[in-house]
Design a protein around this motif. Structure first.
Motif, PDB file in Angstrom:
ATOM      1  N   VAL A 183      42.797  50.747  35.344  1.00 12.25           N
ATOM      2  CA  VAL A 183      42.869  50.949  36.799  1.00 12.25           C
ATOM      3  C   VAL A 183      41.492  51.299  37.357  1.00 12.25           C
ATOM      4  CG1 VAL A 183      43.775  52.464  38.609  1.00 12.25           C
ATOM      5  CG2 VAL A 183      45.301  51.603  36.836  1.00 12.25           C
ATOM      6  N   VAL A 184      40.748  52.138  36.646  1.00  9.79           N
ATOM      7  CA  VAL A 184      39.402  52.519  37.106  1.00  9.79           C
ATOM      8  C   VAL A 184      38.486  51.301  37.158  1.00  9.79           C
ATOM      9  CG1 VAL A 184      37.335  53.836  36.505  1.00  9.79           C
ATOM     10  CG2 VAL A 184      39.575  54.916  36.348  1.00  9.79           C
ATOM     11  N   VAL A 185      38.565  50.442  36.133  1.00  9.80           N
ATOM     12  CA  VAL A 185      37.736  49.230  36.110  1.00  9.80           C
ATOM     13  C   VAL A 185      38.072  48.326  37.286  1.00  9.80           C
ATOM     14  CG1 VAL A 185      37.237  47.108  34.834  1.00  9.80           C
ATOM     15  CG2 VAL A 185      37.361  49.295  33.618  1.00  9.80           C
ATOM     16  N   VAL A 186      39.370  48.106  37.519  1.00 10.70           N
ATOM     17  CA  VAL A 186      39.804  47.265  38.644  1.00 10.70           C
ATOM     18  C   VAL A 186      39.374  47.885  39.970  1.00 10.70           C
ATOM     19  CG1 VAL A 186      41.821  46.357  39.870  1.00 10.70           C
ATOM     20  CG2 VAL A 186      41.733  46.268  37.375  1.00 10.70           C
ATOM     21  N   MET A 187      39.505  49.197  40.072  1.00 14.44           N
ATOM     22  CA  MET A 187      39.121  49.888  41.300  1.00 14.44           C
ATOM     23  C   MET A 187      37.623  49.715  41.580  1.00 14.44           C
ATOM     24  SD  MET A 187      39.638  53.947  42.149  1.00 14.44           S
ATOM     25  CE  MET A 187      38.253  54.451  41.110  1.00 14.44           C
ATOM     26  N   LEU A 188      36.807  49.795  40.529  1.00 16.31           N
ATOM     27  CA  LEU A 188      35.363  49.604  40.702  1.00 16.31           C
ATOM     28  C   LEU A 188      35.038  48.177  41.139  1.00 16.31           C
ATOM     29  CD1 LEU A 188      33.971  51.579  37.621  1.00 16.31           C
ATOM     30  CD2 LEU A 188      33.836  52.239  40.032  1.00 16.31           C
ATOM     31  N   LEU A 189      35.755  47.198  40.556  1.00 15.53           N
ATOM     32  CA  LEU A 189      35.547  45.806  40.955  1.00 15.53           C
ATOM     33  C   LEU A 189      35.877  45.596  42.423  1.00 15.53           C
ATOM     34  CD1 LEU A 189      37.008  43.927  37.834  1.00 15.53           C
ATOM     35  CD2 LEU A 189      34.596  44.172  38.467  1.00 15.53           C
ATOM     36  N   PHE A 190      36.936  46.236  42.879  1.00 12.41           N
ATOM     37  CA  PHE A 190      37.316  46.122  44.289  1.00 12.41           C
ATOM     38  C   PHE A 190      36.291  46.820  45.183  1.00 12.41           C
ATOM     39  CE2 PHE A 190      41.168  44.459  42.788  1.00 12.41           C
ATOM     40  CZ  PHE A 190      41.922  43.994  43.851  1.00 12.41           C
ATOM     41  N   ASP A 191      35.854  48.014  44.764  1.00 18.33           N
ATOM     42  CA  ASP A 191      34.927  48.794  45.593  1.00 18.33           C
ATOM     43  C   ASP A 191      33.540  48.162  45.670  1.00 18.33           C
ATOM     44  OD1 ASP A 191      36.895  50.598  46.153  1.00 18.33           O
ATOM     45  OD2 ASP A 191      36.264  52.094  44.675  1.00 18.33           O
ATOM     46  N   LEU A 192      33.203  47.299  44.720  1.00 18.16           N
ATOM     47  CA  LEU A 192      31.899  46.630  44.739  1.00 18.16           C
ATOM     48  C   LEU A 192      31.904  45.364  45.599  1.00 18.16           C
ATOM     49  CD1 LEU A 192      30.804  46.992  41.002  1.00 18.16           C
ATOM     50  CD2 LEU A 192      29.830  48.176  42.985  1.00 18.16           C
ATOM     51  N   GLN A 193      33.060  44.997  46.121  1.00 19.82           N
ATOM     52  CA  GLN A 193      33.161  43.779  46.918  1.00 19.82           C
ATOM     53  C   GLN A 193      32.241  43.740  48.142  1.00 19.82           C
ATOM     54  OE1 GLN A 193      37.577  42.699  47.283  1.00 19.82           O
ATOM     55  NE2 GLN A 193      36.455  40.788  47.454  1.00 19.82           N
ATOM     56  N   PRO A 194      32.073  44.860  48.870  1.00 21.69           N
ATOM     57  CA  PRO A 194      31.158  44.812  50.020  1.00 21.69           C
ATOM     58  C   PRO A 194      29.744  44.364  49.631  1.00 21.69           C
ATOM     59  CG  PRO A 194      32.497  46.785  50.119  1.00 21.69           C
ATOM     60  CD  PRO A 194      32.780  46.146  48.789  1.00 21.69           C
ATOM     61  N   PHE A 195      29.317  44.684  48.405  1.00 21.75           N
ATOM     62  CA  PHE A 195      27.993  44.270  47.962  1.00 21.75           C
ATOM     63  C   PHE A 195      28.006  42.830  47.434  1.00 21.75           C
ATOM     64  CE2 PHE A 195      28.348  48.885  47.200  1.00 21.75           C
ATOM     65  CZ  PHE A 195      27.337  49.333  48.033  1.00 21.75           C
ATOM     66  N   ALA A 196      29.103  42.433  46.814  1.00 25.38           N
ATOM     67  CA  ALA A 196      29.167  41.101  46.185  1.00 25.38           C
ATOM     68  C   ALA A 196      29.505  39.995  47.176  1.00 25.38           C
ATOM     69  CB  ALA A 196      30.196  41.117  45.060  1.00 25.38           C
ATOM     70  N   THR A 197      30.450  40.278  48.080  1.00 27.23           N
ATOM     71  CA  THR A 197      30.923  39.223  48.992  1.00 27.23           C
ATOM     72  C   THR A 197      30.694  39.549  50.463  1.00 27.23           C
ATOM     73  OG1 THR A 197      33.158  40.185  49.120  1.00 27.23           O
ATOM     74  CG2 THR A 197      32.714  38.618  47.331  1.00 27.23           C
ATOM     75  N   GLY A 198      30.305  40.778  50.765  1.00 29.60           N
ATOM     76  CA  GLY A 198      30.095  41.154  52.160  1.00 29.60           C
ATOM     77  C   GLY A 198      31.377  41.401  52.923  1.00 29.60           C
ATOM     78  N   SER A 199      32.496  41.560  52.192  1.00 32.19           N
ATOM     79  CA  SER A 199      33.778  41.826  52.848  1.00 32.19           C
ATOM     80  C   SER A 199      34.389  43.103  52.288  1.00 32.19           C
ATOM     81  CB  SER A 199      34.739  40.657  52.633  1.00 32.19           C
ATOM     82  OG  SER A 199      34.954  40.448  51.250  1.00 32.19           O
ATOM     83  N   LEU A 200      35.346  43.667  53.029  1.00 31.79           N
ATOM     84  CA  LEU A 200      36.003  44.888  52.582  1.00 31.79           C
ATOM     85  C   LEU A 200      36.887  44.612  51.362  1.00 31.79           C
ATOM     86  CD1 LEU A 200      37.131  46.451  55.990  1.00 31.79           C
ATOM     87  CD2 LEU A 200      35.290  47.252  54.513  1.00 31.79           C
ATOM     88  N   PRO A 201      37.130  45.636  50.535  1.00 34.63           N
ATOM     89  CA  PRO A 201      38.029  45.449  49.394  1.00 34.63           C
ATOM     90  C   PRO A 201      39.417  44.986  49.811  1.00 34.63           C
ATOM     91  CG  PRO A 201      36.796  47.490  49.150  1.00 34.63           C
ATOM     92  CD  PRO A 201      36.503  46.973  50.527  1.00 34.63           C
ATOM     93  N   SER A 202      39.883  45.466  50.968  1.00 37.74           N
ATOM     94  CA  SER A 202      41.177  45.062  51.508  1.00 37.74           C
ATOM     95  C   SER A 202      40.959  44.331  52.819  1.00 37.74           C
ATOM     96  CB  SER A 202      42.087  46.276  51.737  1.00 37.74           C
ATOM     97  OG  SER A 202      42.390  46.907  50.516  1.00 37.74           O
ATOM     98  N   GLY A 203      41.530  43.129  52.920  1.00 35.02           N
ATOM     99  CA  GLY A 203      41.321  42.319  54.120  1.00 35.02           C
ATOM    100  C   GLY A 203      41.941  42.927  55.362  1.00 35.02           C
ATOM    101  N   CYS A 204      41.172  42.986  56.444  1.00 35.47           N
ATOM    102  CA  CYS A 204      41.678  43.472  57.721  1.00 35.47           C
ATOM    103  C   CYS A 204      40.676  43.110  58.817  1.00 35.47           C
ATOM    104  CB  CYS A 204      41.920  44.980  57.700  1.00 35.47           C
ATOM    105  SG  CYS A 204      40.411  45.973  57.521  1.00 35.47           S
ATOM    106  N   TYR A 205      41.087  43.262  60.051  1.00 37.42           N
ATOM    107  CA  TYR A 205      40.185  43.041  61.182  1.00 37.42           C
ATOM    108  C   TYR A 205      39.144  44.158  61.201  1.00 37.42           C
ATOM    109  CZ  TYR A 205      38.579  42.989  66.029  1.00 37.42           C
ATOM    110  OH  TYR A 205      37.803  42.982  67.162  1.00 37.42           O
ATOM    111  N   VAL A 206      37.872  43.801  61.338  1.00 40.32           N
ATOM    112  CA  VAL A 206      36.785  44.782  61.329  1.00 40.32           C
ATOM    113  C   VAL A 206      36.103  44.795  62.699  1.00 40.32           C
ATOM    114  CG1 VAL A 206      34.638  45.526  60.236  1.00 40.32           C
ATOM    115  CG2 VAL A 206      36.398  44.381  58.863  1.00 40.32           C
TER     116      VAL A 206
END
Length: 376
Positions: A135-158
């Motif tokens: 779970v920690v590994v998956v959580m880190l992968l999600f939290d790094l998304q703003p740096f990797a893809t420029g989008s939030l870990p969870s999709g929503c209107y920004v």
């Protein structure tokens, strides 16, 4: 009391997570309220932004809509479990306090039963630790998304200028999910296995009960009464556990179907692999969470039914003392009642439900995919 976690306790790691997230039933009340308000408020904000994303994009970006739907599902999942933990503080305290009445594995002299139960304890503890590491590994992968893809870990209107603030908020919220949601899942699994161990020890005691010996009737009656009282205690303990988790059972079933269906739908469509991998991780996480409820509940029911088999194998009907013979008949009658873990009678937690869940997920995916092809 709340700060001490026995290293040999199967529930030690889940309880540590709940304590760190101030969601442990023995956590200070004011701090628990403060963390609850912050977590629920953050979930509602992200859910509201996700709903706005669905409204503004449903005509031109079906994949972003699916991401927003997944975000809504995830946030309501978190809200449900956070609120349930808080509302059942008193019952959870009672549940934890009553564990002091559990029999100790070390008190059993039989090498066979001791080895079996020790292996179960060790395996479950290791399994939970591997789960939390994953779970920690998956959580880190999600939290790094703003740096990797420029989008939030969870999709929503920004909204304009909100990206950095929402990124920090999702990072903090992911920690709360680890401590609260995954902590609660692990706690149910661990406490269920503890109950299974107790039923196995009780079954062992019944199997090795000496009915025909030179000891007095009073001693035989005392031993039988002890076993019956302990069986009643375990049954009541399971009912309390079901009361605490009834809403979670229903929530987990509904959330897992929606989340897994959307995840599979997105993964099967052409697109960026980073996005598809994210959703397959969603799917695997939901499958793991659901199994943490269905599988232990099924094992408890099977372990409880073994007591009836153990009693029926005894030659209790040869006993000349009618009072003791009647007691065995009552025990057999009570063990015939199937124990059920249910979400308010709407969904039962067992392996059959897990199979239905998997089938429903793929049926829902097929339906969504066919609708999309028709629209084309």
């Amino acid at each position: 009391m709340a700060k001490k976690f026995r290293s040999d306790d199967i529930s030690a790691d889940p309880l540590r997570l709940l304590w760190l997230g101030q969601m442990h039933p023995f956590s200070p009340f004011r701090r628990s309220v403060a963390f609850l308000v912050m977590n629920v408020s953050a979930c509602w904000l992200l859910a509201a932004l996700a709903i706005k994303g669905i409204i503004t994009s449903y005509k031109n970006d079906i994949f972003f809509v699916a991401e927003c739907l997944q975000t809504c599902n995830l946030m309501f999942h978190g809200i449900g479990k956070f609120v349930n933990l808080f509302l059942h503080r008193d019952n959870l305290k009672k549940l934890l306090k009553n564990r002091s009445k559990f029999w100790k594995i070390d008190d059993f002299q039989s090498e066979e039963i001791y080895q079996e139960l020790s292996e179960i304890t060790s395996t479950v503890k290791k399994g939970l630790r591997y789960y939390y590491c994953g779970v920690v590994v998956v959580m880190l992968l999600f939290d790094l998304q703003p740096f990797a893809t420029g989008s939030l870990p969870s999709g929503c209107y920004v909204p304009e200028g909100w990206f950095k603030s929402l990124t920090v908020m999702t990072w903090l919220l992911s920690l709360s999910f680890l401590n609260g949601v995954q902590g609660m899942d692990g706690f149910f699994c661990s406490i269920s296995i503890s109950i299974v161990i107790q039923f196995k020890m009780l079954t062992h005691r019944f199997k090795n009960m000496r009915l025909f010996h030179n000891e007095s009737e009073r001693k035989m009656w005392k031993e039988l009464k002890e076993l019956v009282d302990y069986h009643n205690f375990l049954t009541s303990y399971c009912k309390l556990l079901n009361t605490i988790f009834a809403s979670i059972f229903l929530l987990q079933f509904l959330v897992s179907i929606i989340s897994a269906s959307v995840s599979i739908f997105i993964f099967m469509q052409p697109g960026a692999w980073s996005n598809r991998i994210k959703f397959i991780l969603y799917y695997l996480a939901v499958v793991a969470e659901t199994s943490f409820y269905c599988v232990p509940a099924e094992i408890i029911v099977n372990s409880a039914s073994e007591i009836g088999y153990a009693v029926s194998e005894l030659d209790w009907y040869k006993i000349r003392i009618n009072q003791i013979k009647k007691c065995f008949v009552i025990i057999l009658a009570r063990t015939q009642r199937t124990m059920v873990f249910t979400g308010y009678g709407l969904v039962n937690m067992n392996l059959q439900t897990f199979v239905v869940y998997v089938k429903t997920v793929f049926s829902f995916y097929t339906y969504i995919n066919s609708v999309r092809k028709i629209e084309k």
